[in-house]
Design an enzyme around this catalytic site. Structure first.
Site, PDB file in Angstrom:
ATOM      1  N   HIS A  65      51.102  44.139  88.492  1.00 59.85           N
ATOM      2  CA  HIS A  65      52.443  44.707  88.347  1.00 59.85           C
ATOM      3  C   HIS A  65      52.949  44.424  86.943  1.00 59.85           C
ATOM      4  O   HIS A  65      52.814  43.319  86.432  1.00 59.85           O
ATOM      5  CB  HIS A  65      53.389  44.055  89.351  1.00 59.85           C
ATOM      6  CG  HIS A  65      54.830  44.387  89.127  1.00 59.85           C
ATOM      7  ND1 HIS A  65      55.780  43.436  88.784  1.00 59.85           N
ATOM      8  CD2 HIS A  65      55.485  45.568  89.190  1.00 59.85           C
ATOM      9  CE1 HIS A  65      56.952  44.027  88.653  1.00 59.85           C
ATOM     10  NE2 HIS A  65      56.821  45.313  88.896  1.00 59.85           N
ATOM     11  N   GLU A 121      53.996  42.624  93.792  1.00 60.22           N
ATOM     12  CA  GLU A 121      54.979  42.168  92.811  1.00 60.22           C
ATOM     13  C   GLU A 121      55.993  41.211  93.428  1.00 60.22           C
ATOM     14  O   GLU A 121      56.589  40.407  92.722  1.00 60.22           O
ATOM     15  CB  GLU A 121      55.685  43.350  92.140  1.00 60.22           C
ATOM     16  CG  GLU A 121      56.637  44.102  93.032  1.00 60.22           C
ATOM     17  CD  GLU A 121      57.311  45.271  92.310  1.00 60.22           C
ATOM     18  OE1 GLU A 121      56.683  46.322  92.225  1.00 60.22           O
ATOM     19  OE2 GLU A 121      58.450  45.123  91.839  1.00 60.22           O
ATOM     20  N   LYS A 153      58.449  56.752  91.773  1.00 62.11           N
ATOM     21  CA  LYS A 153      59.233  56.069  92.792  1.00 62.11           C
ATOM     22  C   LYS A 153      59.591  57.044  93.905  1.00 62.11           C
ATOM     23  O   LYS A 153      59.910  58.211  93.628  1.00 62.11           O
ATOM     24  CB  LYS A 153      60.519  55.512  92.172  1.00 62.11           C
ATOM     25  CG  LYS A 153      60.262  54.502  91.065  1.00 62.11           C
ATOM     26  CD  LYS A 153      59.632  53.235  91.586  1.00 62.11           C
ATOM     27  CE  LYS A 153      59.411  52.213  90.480  1.00 62.11           C
ATOM     28  NZ  LYS A 153      58.882  50.948  90.993  1.00 62.11           N
ATOM     29  N   ASP A 200      55.551  54.687  95.003  1.00 61.77           N
ATOM     30  CA  ASP A 200      56.079  53.317  95.144  1.00 61.77           C
ATOM     31  C   ASP A 200      57.426  53.363  95.848  1.00 61.77           C
ATOM     32  O   ASP A 200      58.367  53.982  95.350  1.00 61.77           O
ATOM     33  CB  ASP A 200      56.245  52.725  93.733  1.00 61.77           C
ATOM     34  CG  ASP A 200      56.714  51.275  93.740  1.00 61.77           C
ATOM     35  OD1 ASP A 200      57.021  50.742  94.825  1.00 61.77           O
ATOM     36  OD2 ASP A 200      56.764  50.677  92.642  1.00 61.77           O
ATOM     37  N   GLU A 213      52.843  52.056  97.224  1.00 55.02           N
ATOM     38  CA  GLU A 213      53.117  50.674  96.815  1.00 55.02           C
ATOM     39  C   GLU A 213      54.361  50.162  97.535  1.00 55.02           C
ATOM     40  O   GLU A 213      55.338  50.910  97.697  1.00 55.02           O
ATOM     41  CB  GLU A 213      53.336  50.678  95.305  1.00 55.02           C
ATOM     42  CG  GLU A 213      53.571  49.328  94.692  1.00 55.02           C
ATOM     43  CD  GLU A 213      53.550  49.411  93.161  1.00 55.02           C
ATOM     44  OE1 GLU A 213      52.822  50.261  92.611  1.00 55.02           O
ATOM     45  OE2 GLU A 213      54.281  48.632  92.528  1.00 55.02           O
ATOM     46  N   ASP A 250      51.608  39.404  89.821  1.00 60.03           N
ATOM     47  CA  ASP A 250      52.712  39.448  88.858  1.00 60.03           C
ATOM     48  C   ASP A 250      52.755  38.101  88.143  1.00 60.03           C
ATOM     49  O   ASP A 250      52.673  37.050  88.777  1.00 60.03           O
ATOM     50  CB  ASP A 250      54.017  39.720  89.619  1.00 60.03           C
ATOM     51  CG  ASP A 250      55.238  39.773  88.722  1.00 60.03           C
ATOM     52  OD1 ASP A 250      55.877  40.827  88.654  1.00 60.03           O
ATOM     53  OD2 ASP A 250      55.585  38.734  88.102  1.00 60.03           O
TER      54      ASP A 250
END
Lengths: 430, 430
Positions: free
Chosen positions: B349, B299, B219, B246, B272, B322
């Site tokens: 995801h 997602e 992240k 992400d 992402e 997703d």
């Protein structure tokens, strides 16, 4: 210093499906409904009223969401709240657990709109001003501080927005005086619901002309032969007045192009919602293929990011913001600014219940503060359910009169609330 | 002929915010939650289990919506339902009053996914097959009939979809055998949550390498200097293995470009969710400006129309469907087909609660039935909360093993349901 003592959210539904008022190709049997938000204060005369609009089932979901979102307002000082409506907006949007359910779309965003509409109403009432005037009395910097520019900076920065607003600020009063004298141009959708038969359509078109309407909108999209016949009736009655058509999202892109081209001989100004409201590129493709018929959309355009792209992609000729789909003034004003930058006229979506009451203020803000233009602008009018509001819209010869009472015009009569409260109001057998 | 006797929807929440598992730049404190749908039948051994995933507050809204949407299933014959899952999907989507609250997005769409996931699970259990096998045993025509192609015909028609599926149908068993032997390639997000300190990040990266992972995701997006430091740690530990990053939607477009270019020296495979999930054109602009770093999103891509545009606009290098955001298999398979047509790999995801269990089936369907390729494909894995499921995912040396038990793998242990039921489960003090 009044304080908000309670946040009441009430499920109000009108059984409009019984008369086919509001029927279209996607929504054959809507029961116009509102998650109605009341912010009560310890000043007996002061409260804030807002709503979000739905068409029946699921209104309870919006009520539940608005209760959760609104709970944070209880105990707040009204003057502090009114002085930082941007802060309130950001606080609501920053709830990451609720944000997950969108983000910024669907039930949570509709409900945030209802709560924020009530907060803006409360602020305007506290100031003793109609909402449009409350906004027009903000400096460019104050108004921009109340707005959400997140995800917009590739098209519009806050600094640029201040500049746009500042250029028109010195002449705001001139445009207000003009609206006070002449009203705001409008169109009517009342004659054209899909559930009406040919005779009723013809009669209502004739009445619209007699009442001074220059623009009339018809629902289309269920059957192309029926549409050809209905448009020919409308064109006969309207003469060289302006006709618009609305498909309420029923077509795929190729079908939209084919169908609209069949109807083009009746010279509609625009086709509204030709396809999925999410399909920015689809709208752009349709627009290219059906010119000179224009493309309009927006009542289901769920946030400012989608409007940004509709404008970037050259997908629309008319930008139809909605006071309940977007999260109140905080999100609408940035859309007005982007539309002005791209030279696309804003023609708000109305109808339903309370939408005319709300969006008239936004149309005035657009003209007075943001675009400075009435060119290509017409504000939707539908003649339903105004009798339930304490400050209903006023129409004269096809124009909205400038609202004069304090607030955002969304307050309902307590008798109406009692009667149409779902499921226990007496209109619902309660 | 079993019949559905009741539709139970349960509010399940896990207090994951306490450990910062799952923390990212947009969602600092999620409590992983599920609106858990159980379709009970009069055959004691047979039930359908599905869920939609949220991160805490508002899960009750999804529960309420799923109850309304699911109510229509009570009393239905299971075999009829299982034989026409496309009909069920269309029936749910045709409820225009509920549709108004989206359309096809937000709480109502998430909840429809939960209900439809349970219906697909029930159908697969009735057939005694894992969901992926139930789908792989459908003919191209049967599968296409179950899918929603509305608004897609400018990119993909049902006839074209049948053709795509038919070309791969004769070799389905070969690919199934390959997956049974080698599993499906995966990556892990477990080391990289934003709330973890440098020491924990380094230790978890080292463990991931030792466990055989070839792809790890971190992240980013809270602070660029922190990100530079964290990526350098990860790169040290990962060597020439693959690193992804992400941002969970925190940036505007210009900011995304600048930030990712700062991190480019660490050679991430993809960024992402660099910006709003609604910003198709924004993703396209970012992708152009940051190549060779790829763009991944999905997602929060709320329906097939948005995926269509991401593909049309050349906005993504990786398509992250997703199983709860899209409305179940009916809407996911058309997205798999469009991605295959555009040559964009699907990397679903996962994480949250139950998402790994669900999407593994869709990844298998993509390889076996739709794309026929594993090139560029990696399926997300997060090591949370699998212990609550009766048929949890199985990972070996960085790959998912092919699920073997009947259903869609979303059934939870009854002890877990009792413990984490909100607000009355004993883990919540009930």
């Amino acid at each position: 210093m009044p304080t908000i003592t309670s946040v009441n959210v009430i499920d109000i539904r009108f059984p409009t499906s019984a008369t086919l008022d509001g029927s279209d190709a996607m929504n054959p049997d809507g029961d116009y409904s509102a998650a109605y938000v009341v912010l009560e204060t310890d000043d007996g005369d002061l409260a804030g009223y807002g709503l979000t609009f739905t068409i029946g089932r699921g209104n309870d979901l919006c009520v539940a969401a608005a209760r959760q979102i609104g709970a944070r307002l209880a105990g707040r000082d009204v003057d502090e709240l009114a002085g930082d409506l941007g802060g309130l907006y950001r606080e609501i949007m920053a709830d990451s657990q609720m944000r997950w359910l969108g983000p910024e779309k669907g039930v949570v965003h509709l409900s945030a709109a209802g709560v924020l509409n009530a907060a803006w109403d409360l602020a305007a009432r506290r100031a003793g001003k109609p909402l449009w005037r409350f906004v027009a009395d903000m400096t460019p910097e104050e108004l921009v501080a109340a707005c959400d520019f997140r995800y917009l900076s590739d098209v519009l920065t806050p600094a640029e927005a201040v500049g746009m607003l500042a250029r028109l600020a010195p002449t705001r009063e001139e445009r207000i005086a003009e609206l006070a004298e002449h009203g705001y141009p409008a169109y009517t959708t009342s004659p054209g619901w899909l559930g009406y038969d040919d005779g009723k359509l013809r009669r209502l078109c004739r009445e619209a002309v007699a009442d001074g309407w220059t623009h009339v909108k018809l629902k289309v999209g269920a059957n192309v032969e029926d549409d050809v016949r209905r448009l020919s009736i409308a064109r006969e009655e309207l003469g060289d007045r302006v006709l618009m058509i609305d498909a309420n999202q029923v077509w795929d892109v190729p079908q939209a192009i084919e169908w609209v081209n069949r109807l083009a001989p009746y010279e509609p100004l625009w086709i509204e919602e030709p396809t999925s409201p999410d399909d920015v590129l689809g709208h752009a493709a349709i627009r290219k293929a059906i010119a000179p018929v224009g493309v309009a959309t927006g009542e289901h355009c769920h946030n400012r990011v989608m409007f940004k792209q509709l404008l970037q992609a050259g997908a629309i000729d008319f930008c139809q913001i909605d006071s309940c789909r977007l999260a109140s003034v905080n999100e609408i004003v940035p859309v007005l600014l982007m539309a002005a930058k791209f030279g696309v006229p804003v023609c708000p979506h109305a109808g339903g219940v309370g939408l005319c009451e709300l969006v008239q203020h936004m149309a005035v803000v657009d003209y007075v503060c943001v675009s400075g233009s009435l060119e290509g602008r017409v504000l939707e009018y539908v003649d339903h359910l105004h009798e339930h509001f304490t400050d209903p819209v006023r129409i004269e010869r096809g124009r909205y009169l400038l609202p004069g009472k304090p607030g955002y015009s969304a307050r309902m009569h307590s008798e109406s609330v009692d009667a149409y409260r779902y499921p226990d109001g007496h209109q619902w057998g309660g």
